[in-house]
Motif scaffolding. Structure first.
Motif, PDB file in Angstrom:
ATOM      1  N   LYS A   1       0.768  -1.153  -0.080  1.00 50.80           N
ATOM      2  CA  LYS A   1      -0.164   0.047   0.045  1.00 50.80           C
ATOM      3  C   LYS A   1       1.047   1.375  -0.019  1.00 50.80           C
ATOM      4  O   LYS A   1       0.577   2.254  -0.646  1.00 50.80           O
ATOM      5  N   ALA A   2       1.939   1.081   0.743  1.00 51.27           N
ATOM      6  CA  ALA A   2       2.930   2.463   0.980  1.00 51.27           C
ATOM      7  C   ALA A   2       3.445   2.583  -0.362  1.00 51.27           C
ATOM      8  O   ALA A   2       3.701   3.611  -0.937  1.00 51.27           O
ATOM      9  N   LEU A   3       3.837   1.530  -1.088  1.00 49.88           N
ATOM     10  CA  LEU A   3       4.584   1.584  -2.488  1.00 49.88           C
ATOM     11  C   LEU A   3       3.564   2.128  -3.520  1.00 49.88           C
ATOM     12  O   LEU A   3       4.025   3.047  -4.405  1.00 49.88           O
ATOM     13  N   ARG A   4       2.434   1.658  -3.289  1.00 52.78           N
ATOM     14  CA  ARG A   4       1.387   2.288  -4.422  1.00 52.78           C
ATOM     15  C   ARG A   4       1.174   3.756  -4.188  1.00 52.78           C
ATOM     16  O   ARG A   4       1.081   4.286  -5.314  1.00 52.78           O
ATOM     17  N   THR A   5       1.239   4.427  -2.866  1.00 52.28           N
ATOM     18  CA  THR A   5       1.302   5.895  -2.904  1.00 52.28           C
ATOM     19  C   THR A   5       2.344   6.310  -3.692  1.00 52.28           C
ATOM     20  O   THR A   5       2.247   7.537  -4.087  1.00 52.28           O
ATOM     21  N   VAL A   6       3.510   5.730  -4.000  1.00 50.99           N
ATOM     22  CA  VAL A   6       4.713   6.644  -4.691  1.00 50.99           C
ATOM     23  C   VAL A   6       4.556   5.779  -6.151  1.00 50.99           C
ATOM     24  O   VAL A   6       5.504   6.210  -6.841  1.00 50.99           O
ATOM     25  N   GLY A   7       3.720   5.252  -6.434  1.00 51.22           N
ATOM     26  CA  GLY A   7       3.446   5.077  -8.027  1.00 51.22           C
ATOM     27  C   GLY A   7       3.445   3.617  -8.579  1.00 51.22           C
ATOM     28  O   GLY A   7       3.315   3.310  -9.602  1.00 51.22           O
ATOM     29  N   VAL A   8       3.760   2.757  -7.893  1.00 57.37           N
ATOM     30  CA  VAL A   8       3.817   1.307  -7.837  1.00 57.37           C
ATOM     31  C   VAL A   8       2.501   0.850  -8.157  1.00 57.37           C
ATOM     32  O   VAL A   8       1.709   0.663  -7.206  1.00 57.37           O
ATOM     33  N   PRO A   9       2.310   0.227  -9.174  1.00 56.47           N
ATOM     34  CA  PRO A   9       0.708  -0.016  -9.598  1.00 56.47           C
ATOM     35  C   PRO A   9       0.155  -1.450  -9.083  1.00 56.47           C
ATOM     36  O   PRO A   9      -0.306  -2.328  -9.759  1.00 56.47           O
ATOM     37  N   TYR A  10       0.054  -1.500  -7.785  1.00 55.35           N
ATOM     38  CA  TYR A  10      -0.346  -2.639  -6.982  1.00 55.35           C
ATOM     39  C   TYR A  10      -1.777  -2.341  -6.887  1.00 55.35           C
ATOM     40  O   TYR A  10      -2.311  -1.459  -6.536  1.00 55.35           O
ATOM     41  N   SER A  11      -2.474  -3.462  -7.057  1.00 56.81           N
ATOM     42  CA  SER A  11      -3.996  -3.568  -7.114  1.00 56.81           C
ATOM     43  C   SER A  11      -4.569  -3.651  -5.552  1.00 56.81           C
ATOM     44  O   SER A  11      -3.834  -4.078  -4.838  1.00 56.81           O
ATOM     45  N   GLU A  12      -6.003  -3.345  -5.456  1.00 51.69           N
ATOM     46  CA  GLU A  12      -6.267  -3.826  -4.108  1.00 51.69           C
ATOM     47  C   GLU A  12      -6.441  -5.267  -3.794  1.00 51.69           C
ATOM     48  O   GLU A  12      -6.054  -5.641  -2.565  1.00 51.69           O
ATOM     49  N   ASP A  13      -6.615  -6.113  -4.908  1.00 58.54           N
ATOM     50  CA  ASP A  13      -6.375  -7.493  -4.797  1.00 58.54           C
ATOM     51  C   ASP A  13      -5.064  -7.881  -4.385  1.00 58.54           C
ATOM     52  O   ASP A  13      -4.940  -8.780  -3.314  1.00 58.54           O
ATOM     53  N   MET A  14      -3.994  -7.569  -4.810  1.00 54.47           N
ATOM     54  CA  MET A  14      -2.484  -7.777  -4.725  1.00 54.47           C
ATOM     55  C   MET A  14      -2.260  -7.209  -3.132  1.00 54.47           C
ATOM     56  O   MET A  14      -1.826  -7.940  -2.399  1.00 54.47           O
ATOM     57  N   ILE A  15      -2.771  -6.170  -2.580  1.00 52.92           N
ATOM     58  CA  ILE A  15      -2.545  -5.800  -1.341  1.00 52.92           C
ATOM     59  C   ILE A  15      -3.299  -6.564  -0.403  1.00 52.92           C
ATOM     60  O   ILE A  15      -2.810  -6.881   0.421  1.00 52.92           O
TER      61      ILE A  15
END
Length: 243
Positions: A159-173
């Motif tokens: 989730k933290a990485l997603r905030t800086v642009g890494v495209p992790y989905s809700e499913d991945m998290i």
């Protein structure tokens, strides 16, 4: 020239203006490329994100200070390319937060170590470096095989990485913890889900040779084995890679 400098030193305001002017030139040189970053960074449609297990391994890599002795950036010098492989591209570090390029090589560069050695070699090297590289001065990390990997907070990491642009989905998290276990246990029910979420190129196997238990050794070896393999951009012709 020196006469002008001496006269300028006698005028406080003029000296301050000169300092600001010179500092501004350096700032512009550093900042200007950022405005064209989308044109200068290579395209990599096949670029994939790190799996939760690989992220855990990267965290251990940073925790143990491995980056202090191993760089992850191959320069465009002929001897480096001949020794380590294709020089590093900016896009290959697209999802690295923080960057681990490094500036010191007590040990070899690891930018393309992924797949160069077997899992068994990597484990043996971490347990007893001199058993496979007699001249190595690296300390042993044998306790990684005994430490169970904590996966409860991997979802927060993603989730933290997603905030800086890494495209992790809700499913991945949401499934980060189970995916970490599944990647190191090919016969588990979670293994297939890892491939579904992260792609068919994802390596699913017991990295430390013990599928019954998820250890920190699994995570670190999984990370080492993916270095240089998140994209094939560096292996493509220059004209294609630099579009």
């Amino acid at each position: 020239m020196f006469g002008f400098h001496y006269r300028l030193e006698r005028k406080a305001i003029g000296l301050v203006v000169g300092i600001i002017l010179v500092a501004s030139i350096g700032g512009i040189v550093e900042i200007a490329p950022l405005f064209t970053i989308h044109q200068t960074v290579e395209d990599a449609p096949d670029m994939r994100v790190y799996t939760p297990l690989e992220i855990a391994g990267r965290n251990i890599y940073m925790r143990e200070g491995c980056y202090a002795c191993h760089s992850q950036m191959i320069r465009t010098l002929r001897d480096e390319v001949e020794r380590y492989g294709p020089y590093s591209l900016a896009v290959e570090s697209k999802y690295d937060h923080p960057m681990l390029w490094g500036s010191k090589r007590t040990g070899p560069d690891l930018a393309r170590v992924g797949g160069k050695y077997s899992d068994e070699w990597q484990v043996a090297h971490l347990v007893d470096p001199r058993s496979v590289v007699p001249e190595s001065i690296m300390p042993a990390y044998d306790w990684l095989s005994r430490n169970r990997l904590k996966t409860d907070n991997l979802g927060e990491d993603l989730k933290a990485l997603r905030t800086v642009g890494v495209p992790y989905s809700e499913d991945m998290i949401a499934n980060a913890s189970s995916d970490a276990h599944g990647q190191a246990a090919p016969d588990s029910k979670e293994a297939e889900s890892v491939v579904t979420r992260y792609g068919k190129e994802t390596s699913v196997r017991p990295f430390d040779g013990k599928p019954e238990e998820l250890t920190e050794m699994d995570a670190l070896v999984a990370y080492l084995q993916i270095l240089g393999r998140l994209t094939d951009a560096a292996k493509k012709p220059v004209a294609t890679a630099e579009r």
